[in-house]
Design a protein around this motif. Structure first.
Motif, mmCIF file in Angstrom:
data_model
loop_
_atom_site.group_PDB
_atom_site.id
_atom_site.type_symbol
_atom_site.label_atom_id
_atom_site.label_comp_id
_atom_site.label_asym_id
_atom_site.label_seq_id
_atom_site.Cartn_x
_atom_site.Cartn_y
_atom_site.Cartn_z
ATOM 1 N N ASN A 200 0.821 -1.207 0.000
ATOM 2 C CA ASN A 200 0.000 0.000 0.000
ATOM 3 C C ASN A 200 0.859 1.263 0.000
ATOM 4 O O ASN A 200 0.490 2.271 -0.595
ATOM 5 C CB ASN A 200 -0.941 -0.005 1.203
ATOM 6 N N LEU A 201 1.991 1.213 0.650
ATOM 7 C CA LEU A 201 2.922 2.343 0.628
ATOM 8 C C LEU A 201 3.547 2.504 -0.752
ATOM 9 O O LEU A 201 3.651 3.613 -1.283
ATOM 10 C CB LEU A 201 4.019 2.143 1.680
ATOM 11 N N LEU A 202 3.962 1.397 -1.347
ATOM 12 C CA LEU A 202 4.657 1.451 -2.634
ATOM 13 C C LEU A 202 3.728 1.868 -3.772
ATOM 14 O O LEU A 202 4.194 2.417 -4.776
ATOM 15 C CB LEU A 202 5.280 0.093 -2.941
ATOM 16 N N THR A 203 2.427 1.628 -3.619
ATOM 17 C CA THR A 203 1.483 1.944 -4.698
ATOM 18 C C THR A 203 0.610 3.161 -4.393
ATOM 19 O O THR A 203 -0.363 3.417 -5.102
ATOM 20 C CB THR A 203 0.588 0.723 -4.999
ATOM 21 N N GLY A 204 0.946 3.912 -3.355
ATOM 22 C CA GLY A 204 0.290 5.182 -3.112
ATOM 23 C C GLY A 204 -0.993 5.135 -2.305
ATOM 24 O O GLY A 204 -1.636 6.169 -2.110
ATOM 25 N N VAL A 205 -1.389 3.965 -1.815
ATOM 26 C CA VAL A 205 -2.596 3.872 -0.995
ATOM 27 C C VAL A 205 -2.357 4.554 0.352
ATOM 28 O O VAL A 205 -3.235 5.259 0.872
ATOM 29 C CB VAL A 205 -3.010 2.405 -0.804
ATOM 30 N N TYR A 206 -1.165 4.331 0.942
ATOM 31 C CA TYR A 206 -0.776 4.990 2.178
ATOM 32 C C TYR A 206 0.389 5.925 1.918
ATOM 33 O O TYR A 206 1.206 5.684 1.023
ATOM 34 C CB TYR A 206 -0.341 3.978 3.241
ATOM 35 N N GLU A 207 0.483 6.962 2.744
ATOM 36 C CA GLU A 207 1.620 7.875 2.706
ATOM 37 C C GLU A 207 2.623 7.438 3.766
ATOM 38 O O GLU A 207 2.232 7.123 4.893
ATOM 39 C CB GLU A 207 1.156 9.307 2.967
ATOM 40 N N PRO A 208 3.920 7.390 3.450
ATOM 41 C CA PRO A 208 4.907 6.986 4.454
ATOM 42 C C PRO A 208 4.945 7.945 5.642
ATOM 43 O O PRO A 208 4.771 9.157 5.475
ATOM 44 C CB PRO A 208 6.233 7.032 3.689
ATOM 45 N N SER A 209 5.176 7.393 6.834
ATOM 46 C CA SER A 209 5.447 8.241 7.991
ATOM 47 C C SER A 209 6.847 8.824 7.895
ATOM 48 O O SER A 209 7.095 9.960 8.310
ATOM 49 C CB SER A 209 5.297 7.431 9.286
ATOM 50 N N SER A 210 7.770 8.027 7.343
ATOM 51 C CA SER A 210 9.129 8.495 7.076
ATOM 52 C C SER A 210 9.775 7.541 6.077
ATOM 53 O O SER A 210 9.250 6.469 5.781
ATOM 54 C CB SER A 210 9.961 8.561 8.366
ATOM 55 N N GLY A 211 10.928 7.948 5.560
ATOM 56 C CA GLY A 211 11.633 7.132 4.578
ATOM 57 C C GLY A 211 11.344 7.554 3.148
ATOM 58 O O GLY A 211 10.543 8.457 2.904
ATOM 59 N N LYS A 212 11.995 6.881 2.204
ATOM 60 C CA LYS A 212 11.894 7.255 0.797
ATOM 61 C C LYS A 212 11.524 6.069 -0.076
ATOM 62 O O LYS A 212 11.941 4.933 0.179
ATOM 63 C CB LYS A 212 13.231 7.827 0.304
ATOM 64 N N ILE A 213 10.734 6.348 -1.101
ATOM 65 C CA ILE A 213 10.445 5.392 -2.176
ATOM 66 C C ILE A 213 10.848 6.069 -3.471
ATOM 67 O O ILE A 213 10.335 7.141 -3.802
ATOM 68 C CB ILE A 213 8.948 5.020 -2.231
ATOM 69 N N GLU A 214 11.767 5.448 -4.221
ATOM 70 C CA GLU A 214 12.253 6.051 -5.452
ATOM 71 C C GLU A 214 12.064 5.085 -6.613
ATOM 72 O O GLU A 214 12.370 3.897 -6.505
ATOM 73 C CB GLU A 214 13.733 6.414 -5.326
ATOM 74 N N LEU A 215 11.557 5.618 -7.725
ATOM 75 C CA LEU A 215 11.320 4.844 -8.938
ATOM 76 C C LEU A 215 12.196 5.388 -10.060
ATOM 77 O O LEU A 215 12.348 6.609 -10.205
ATOM 78 C CB LEU A 215 9.847 4.947 -9.336
ATOM 79 N N ASN A 216 12.755 4.475 -10.839
ATOM 80 C CA ASN A 216 13.556 4.885 -11.993
ATOM 81 C C ASN A 216 12.618 5.340 -13.111
ATOM 82 O O ASN A 216 11.866 4.544 -13.669
ATOM 83 C CB ASN A 216 14.430 3.716 -12.469
ATOM 84 N N VAL A 217 12.653 6.636 -13.399
ATOM 85 C CA VAL A 217 11.827 7.214 -14.460
ATOM 86 C C VAL A 217 12.758 7.822 -15.503
ATOM 87 O O VAL A 217 13.444 8.808 -15.231
ATOM 88 C CB VAL A 217 10.870 8.299 -13.911
#
Length: 258
Positions: free
Chosen positions: A47-64
């Protein structure tokens, strides 16, 4: 090449830490498993990785386009446009729409005709709709459901509903496909067919696949690397051979000190 990088990802719900400082690095076209006992935080991670939830902290990075872009906290529709698609632990089809329409509806972001063409049924409308229907039928052929394209989704057997969800996710043209317990509720024959389908999808679409699954025979047979979660933490990661007899994994599942 790294396609997805997760750094110290955390999600709190009040006093509960559901995902706790998780780190992952996924390469293009890898087939990754995420396992752990019930309540370990696996679906929350998805859910965090697909935008359902917002992280409390930390980073998610996608190669675009060769650059790592931060996507943590983006809305699900924006994440989908960047190439992330998923299925759900509890099937979420449009049950009163046809099998074909369930796939076509996922292609809306790729439709190129404008509002006026749609209202007045201009040639651009018919050309684009024909293209969409052809692609949808081709996806249904891949998941062996083209012969049921006109049936209501609610009338499909459980295993076929699972395959329809996968076809709908593929209709968004994903770079990364997240499968949340795709074999749940399937019998051994259906699970074997699903295993072959996942292999076929990976090769045909050159897509990265990340799956949550409790069926260890499926996970061990198809995953190249596995991340193990317990109480929201990633306790170990590695190849299936490294994971299956790892003391910390056995402890997490059996609740015993090793």
């Amino acid at each position: 090449m790294t396609i997805l990088k997760v750094s110290d990802l955390t999600r709190n719900f009040g006093g509960l830490c559901a995902v706790n400082n998780v780190n992952m690095e996924i390469d293009e076209q890898e087939l990754i498993g995420v396992i752990g006992p019930n309540g370990a935080g696996k679906t929350t991670l998805f859910n965090l990785l697909t935008g359902v939830y917002e992280p409390s902290s930390g980073k998610i990075e996608l190669n675009v386009d060769g650059q790592m872009k931060s996507i943590g906290g983006m809305k699900p529709y924006a994440v989908t446009r960047l190439g992330l698609a998923r299925t759900f632990q509890n099937i979420r089809l449009f049950k009163d729409l046809s099998v074909l329409d369930n796939v076509k509806i996922a292609m809306h972001k790729n439709i190129k005709y404008g509002v006026l063409a749609g209202i007045f049924r201009l040639p651009a409308f018919y050309e684009e709709e024909e293209k969409v229907e052809k692609e949808a039928i081709n996806l249904l052929k891949i998941v062996r459901l083209d012969h049921k394209k006109d049936e209501f989704a609610k009338n499909l057997p459980y295993g076929e509903q699972r395959r329809l969800e996968i076809a709908r996710a593929l209709a968004t043209h994903p770079k990364i496909l997240f499968l949340d317990e795709p074999a749940a509720g399937m019998n051994p024959q259906e699970t074997g067919e699903l295993t072959a389908l996942i292999h076929e999808i990976k090769e045909k679409f050159k897509v990265t696949i990340i799956l949550i699954e409790h069926d260890m025979s499926l996970v061990m047979s198809i995953c190249e690397r596995i991340y193990v979660l317990d109480y929201g933490k990633c306790i170990v990661s590695g190849s299936p051979e490294q994971i299956k007899n790892h003391p910390r994994v056995i402890e997490a599942y059996l609740g015993e000190e090793i």
